[in-house]
Design a protein around this motif. Structure first.
Motif, mmCIF file in Angstrom:
data_model
loop_
_atom_site.group_PDB
_atom_site.id
_atom_site.type_symbol
_atom_site.label_atom_id
_atom_site.label_comp_id
_atom_site.label_asym_id
_atom_site.label_seq_id
_atom_site.Cartn_x
_atom_site.Cartn_y
_atom_site.Cartn_z
ATOM 1 N N PHE A 112 1.986 -5.814 -4.198
ATOM 2 C CA PHE A 112 1.871 -4.911 -3.063
ATOM 3 C C PHE A 112 0.566 -4.121 -3.157
ATOM 4 C CE2 PHE A 112 6.401 -5.245 -4.015
ATOM 5 C CZ PHE A 112 6.843 -5.734 -2.811
ATOM 6 N N PRO A 113 0.016 -3.696 -2.019
ATOM 7 C CA PRO A 113 -1.072 -2.731 -2.065
ATOM 8 C C PRO A 113 -0.526 -1.420 -2.651
ATOM 9 C CG PRO A 113 -0.737 -3.568 0.168
ATOM 10 C CD PRO A 113 0.380 -4.061 -0.648
ATOM 11 N N ALA A 114 -1.372 -0.599 -3.237
ATOM 12 C CA ALA A 114 -0.892 0.658 -3.784
ATOM 13 C C ALA A 114 -0.500 1.602 -2.661
ATOM 14 C CB ALA A 114 -1.977 1.288 -4.641
ATOM 15 N N GLY A 115 0.533 2.407 -2.896
ATOM 16 C CA GLY A 115 0.864 3.478 -1.972
ATOM 17 C C GLY A 115 1.870 3.162 -0.883
ATOM 18 N N ILE A 116 2.504 1.983 -0.925
ATOM 19 C CA ILE A 116 3.562 1.680 0.050
ATOM 20 C C ILE A 116 4.842 2.397 -0.399
ATOM 21 C CG2 ILE A 116 4.906 -0.147 1.137
ATOM 22 C CD1 ILE A 116 2.092 -0.638 1.754
ATOM 23 N N PRO A 117 5.538 3.137 0.507
ATOM 24 C CA PRO A 117 6.715 3.885 0.064
ATOM 25 C C PRO A 117 7.842 2.985 -0.460
ATOM 26 C CG PRO A 117 6.203 4.343 2.375
ATOM 27 C CD PRO A 117 5.204 3.368 1.906
ATOM 28 N N ILE A 118 8.466 3.417 -1.554
ATOM 29 C CA ILE A 118 9.651 2.725 -2.080
ATOM 30 C C ILE A 118 10.888 3.579 -1.834
ATOM 31 C CG2 ILE A 118 10.786 1.799 -4.120
ATOM 32 C CD1 ILE A 118 8.055 1.271 -5.317
ATOM 33 N N GLY A 119 10.790 4.871 -2.153
ATOM 34 C CA GLY A 119 11.942 5.739 -1.925
ATOM 35 C C GLY A 119 11.632 7.174 -2.276
ATOM 36 N N THR A 120 12.668 8.039 -2.211
ATOM 37 C CA THR A 120 12.501 9.438 -2.595
ATOM 38 C C THR A 120 13.531 9.806 -3.645
ATOM 39 O OG1 THR A 120 13.896 10.016 -0.727
ATOM 40 C CG2 THR A 120 11.531 10.270 -0.426
ATOM 41 N N LEU A 141 16.331 4.524 -1.347
ATOM 42 C CA LEU A 141 15.323 3.571 -0.886
ATOM 43 C C LEU A 141 14.865 3.891 0.534
ATOM 44 C CD1 LEU A 141 16.993 0.377 -2.318
ATOM 45 C CD2 LEU A 141 14.936 1.481 -3.152
ATOM 46 N N SER A 142 13.566 3.706 0.787
ATOM 47 C CA SER A 142 13.035 3.985 2.131
ATOM 48 C C SER A 142 13.548 2.970 3.136
ATOM 49 C CB SER A 142 11.516 3.907 2.126
ATOM 50 O OG SER A 142 10.993 4.639 1.080
#
Lengths: 166, 273
Positions: free
Chosen positions: B218-226, B245-246
């Motif tokens: 993945f490119p850096a910085g794609i949301p995974i979750g909070t 998970l987002s």
């Protein structure tokens, strides 16, 4: 003519299971597997080898939809193997020979035991193989029990509707 | 000899049973392991066609929700276009890009089959090798990471989503940069865990976990979750974070497959002695 009816049932059940029932989910536990109804209500005197092969093919078709390898095939073949034994034990207990697998012939009690036992065994093998961890036996039993009850209600409903409509 | 034949005839049902059961179980195990399960795969032609038809039908049912999601995404993208910016400099700018080269390309796809309530969840998307998809490419959705491409046929591909215990990707805390493996524990399709975050890292509820550029998926910085909860691990030195998970895996539909143009170059460099 009679055989054609069962072959039609086979395809209808595979499509129903793959397109409708696989997408039902209640409370994270309940998925009904209605397709076992075919294995429950194939004729009493069906050749046992044919019953095994039918169960295997049915399972493979469901597996193709669910992407689950041979999971359903294993569970279906398992109950198809046990079915003649369970029927023999039940008919000995009742002291009569079953001609047709209908509530009228078996009585409500025997029918309930027969259908629920086979459905539960099928679901248990299915969920146990899917989880494949002894530490999850509690969850597996719970899932099997809830889903079996759901399937059982559906099976009885379809069966009664089927008998009544004739 | 006759006894042997009689033995086989007597127990023929048992043998048939063992044979069929053995076949089913061996299929099951071979499809579960990471190797190809070439047969019985819903990326196969017949099922793919049936499922595409069915999906086209059911798409209407949650059209409203999907539209809303796409509209939001459109709004976000539109705010990034040139028209959204007020030109401040009047000096002419040339767009002859020698400073930047395109690294990531995105191929849009639609999920035509997916599960989220099992222990081993899979997805099928309607793009395959004909559209440039290859195994081990990342898959992202409008809200965040979805999974990784597993197998590819000509027009379809199967995806291992984040909610499959066999997939482990690397995630990092957006603010502080500490990273650790993101794993799904197999219970709830909305939650996952991130382990091995050092104890001295500052963690609080609501922190974002995003993808890490190290994995080349993945490119850096794609949301995974909070982050919703965090606790000290048994070894006392690291945190384990419970994250929400987002991506909502019960409603994921439109996704993008990520094509990293520099992947081979980086891999070649890393493998050279």
């Amino acid at each position: 003519m009679k055989n054609a009816k069962y072959i039609l049932w086979f395809f209808v059940l595979v499509l129903l299971q793959g397109l409708v029932f696989n997408r039902i989910l209640f409370w994270g536990y309940l998925n009904p597997y209605l397709y076992v109804i075919l294995l429950l209500f194939l004729p009493v005197r069906i050749d046992k080898a044919l019953l095994l092969i039918t169960a295997f093919c049915l399972g493979i078709c469901i597996d193709a939809f669910e992407n689950s390898g041979g999971l359903h095939a294993a569970a279906s073949t398992f109950i198809a193997f046990l079915r003649p034994f369970i029927l023999r034990i039940l008919s000995n207990r009742q002291g009569t020979e079953f001609n047709e697998l209908k509530i009228k012939d078996l009585g409500l009690r025997t029918m309930t035991i027969y259908a629920f036992l086979l459905i539960f065994l099928h679901h248990f093998v299915l969920f146990a193989l899917e989880a494949f961890k002894f530490s999850e036996i509690g969850t597996v039993l719970l899932r099997s029990l809830y889903s079996s009850l759901f399937t059982f209600v559906l099976v009885i409903f379809v069966h009664l509707w089927n008998v009544r409509s004739k | 000899m006759q006894n042997l034949i009689r033995f086989f005839v007597r127990f023929r049902l048992l043998f048939l049973f063992i044979l069929l059961e053995g076949l089913a179980l061996s299929w099951m195990f071979s499809s579960r392991s990471f190797q190809r399960s070439t047969y019985l795969n819903s990326s196969r032609a017949v099922n793919g066609v049936i499922l595409t038809r069915y999906d086209a039908l059911t798409d209407y049912l949650n059209l409203a929700k999907q539209n809303e999601q796409l509209a939001k995404e459109n709004a976000a993208l539109r705010s990034l276009t040139k028209d959204a910016y007020l030109p401040v400099y009047t000096t002419p700018q040339t767009s002859e890009d020698t400073l930047y080269k395109v690294r990531y390309q995105y191929i849009s796809a639609q999920v035509i089959n997916s599960s989220f309530r099992k222990r081993q969840n899979y997805m099928t998307i309607n793009r395959g090798s004909a559209h440039g998809i290859a195994p081990q490419m990342g898959v992202i959705g409008p809200k965040g990471v979805v999974g990784e491409v597993k197998e590819v046929s000509e027009h379809f591909a199967t995806v291992i989503p984040l909610i499959n215990p066999t997939l482990a990707i690397s995630g990092r805390l957006k603010h502080t940069g500490f990273f650790g493996p993101v794993k799904w524990e197999g219970a709830d399709y909305r939650m996952a865990t991130v382990s091995d975050i050092p104890r001295y890292a500052q963690v609080s509820h609501g922190d974002s976990i995003v993808t890490d550029g190290r994995s080349l998926i993945f490119p850096a910085g794609i949301p995974i979750g909070t982050v919703t909860e965090y606790s000290i691990q048994d070894d006392k030195n690291f945190y384990t974070l419970l994250i929400e998970l987002s991506t909502d895996f019960s409603s994921v539909d439109h996704v993008y497959v990520v094509l990293d143009k520099f992947k081979t170059e980086i891999l070649n460099l890393q493998q050279s002695p």
